[in-house]
Design an enzyme around this catalytic site. Structure first.
Site, mmCIF file in Angstrom:
data_model
loop_
_atom_site.group_PDB
_atom_site.id
_atom_site.type_symbol
_atom_site.label_atom_id
_atom_site.label_comp_id
_atom_site.label_asym_id
_atom_site.label_seq_id
_atom_site.Cartn_x
_atom_site.Cartn_y
_atom_site.Cartn_z
ATOM 1 C CG HIS A 1 38.034 31.176 35.891
ATOM 2 N ND1 HIS A 1 38.765 30.454 36.480
ATOM 3 C CD2 HIS A 1 38.399 31.552 35.558
ATOM 4 C CE1 HIS A 1 39.929 30.958 36.818
ATOM 5 N NE2 HIS A 1 39.552 31.809 35.798
ATOM 6 C CD GLU B 1 43.629 32.542 36.742
ATOM 7 O OE1 GLU B 1 42.748 32.107 37.160
ATOM 8 O OE2 GLU B 1 43.230 33.054 35.693
ATOM 9 C CB SER C 1 36.188 29.087 39.627
ATOM 10 O OG SER C 1 37.155 28.620 38.922
ATOM 11 C CG HIS D 1 39.024 36.366 37.907
ATOM 12 N ND1 HIS D 1 40.482 36.613 37.820
ATOM 13 C CD2 HIS D 1 39.276 35.762 36.911
ATOM 14 C CE1 HIS D 1 41.678 35.793 37.402
ATOM 15 N NE2 HIS D 1 40.482 35.528 36.846
#
Length: 282
Positions: A121, A167, A186, A126
């Site tokens: 993740h 996010e 993700s 990111h």
């Protein structure tokens, strides 16, 4: 992997050689799944970041190698942490262009969802966007803003902004609606749901609206916020938040699936998915 003591700033060594073949296999399965799925769904800026960085399909990336390239591109680096870190530590890292990434990787039976962020993740989700100069600046500004927010008692509100953008953000470009939020890119299920389902609302990004809106941590989102450019996102946050925080004192929160008369609506969701899950829950 074995737990190791952390430093005062919660960083730990990655200990790349300690990853097992099974752990590399989880990364490989997730990487191949998402790399294929995200073509035509992820923002061009995200895909460009993937191509520019040594993420690697076969094995969990070596953070030292990754940082060599990332530092040259935007001055950011990834630091490994054992899991979630205290708010002040997290914001301090971001304000100094350090992204805290979980050192561990999920189990093979958790491929599509894990509650505590892992290295897939954090690094796959990111880090590609940290190779984009404007978004990299936004993340640093967010860290500095987080440190200020702690003094105002507004971490919940700032956390909602992070959720709606970093996010679970969407961007609308010439090619149509695309994903840039790490929680979506993700996840196989949410990559499809966020763009293709009729259930969620898709509304245009509004700073104060984002900070007032509650969200789902345990399932797909009921509302996604859409930007037209990363410059729009950066510009919206280049202001003194103190007056905003003052206005928000005592103002009621907005439910995850609610629409307001003031919203610029790109898609009015049916909320069928959320209603179905609520009905099953009893």
């Amino acid at each position: 992997m074995l737990e190791v003591p952390h430093r005062p700033d919660f960083t730990i060594d990655q200990s790349w050689n300690a990853y097992t073949a099974q752990e590399h296999g989880v990364w490989r399965a997730l990487y191949r799944q998402q790399a294929k799925l995200l073509v035509g769904r992820a923002a061009p800026e995200f895909l460009a970041g993937m191509a520019a960085l040594p993420l690697g399909e076969e094995k969990i990336p070596d953070v030292d190698r990754l940082n060599e390239k990332l530092m040259k591109l935007t001055g950011w680096q990834v630091v490994c942490v054992p899991g979630l870190v205290p708010d002040g530590i997290f914001f301090e890292h971001l304000a100094n262009r350090r992204f805290p990434a979980g050192q561990f990787i999920r189990k093979a039976d958790q491929l599509d969802y894990i509650e505590e962020p892992d290295i897939f993740h954090d690094v796959f989700g990111h880090v590609p966007m940290l190779a984009h100069p404007i978004f990299a600046d936004y993340m640093q500004a967010f860290g500095a803003g987080g440190l200020r927010a702690m003094g105002f008692g507004m971490l919940t509100q700032l956390g909602r902004l992070y959720w709606a953008t970093v996010e679970f953000g969407l961007i609308r470009g010439a090619e149509g609606l695309r994903i840039y939020g790490s929680g979506i890119v993700s996840s196989k299920g949410e990559s499809l749901y966020a763009l293709e389902s009729d259930s969620p609302n898709r509304i245009h990004f509004d700073l104060e609206r984002a900070m007032r809106t509650d969200y789902r941590i345990d399932d797909f989102q009921q509302t996604y916020m859409v930007i037209d450019s990363f410059q729009e996102l950066f510009d919206a946050t280049q202001q003194d938040f103190a007056p905003i925080y003052a206005r928000m004192k005592g103002v009621p929160d907005i439910l995850p699936g609610a629409l307001l008369p003031t919203d610029k609506v790109h898609h009015r969701g049916t909320q069928a998915y959320a209603r179905s899950k609520a009905a099953k829950a009893g």
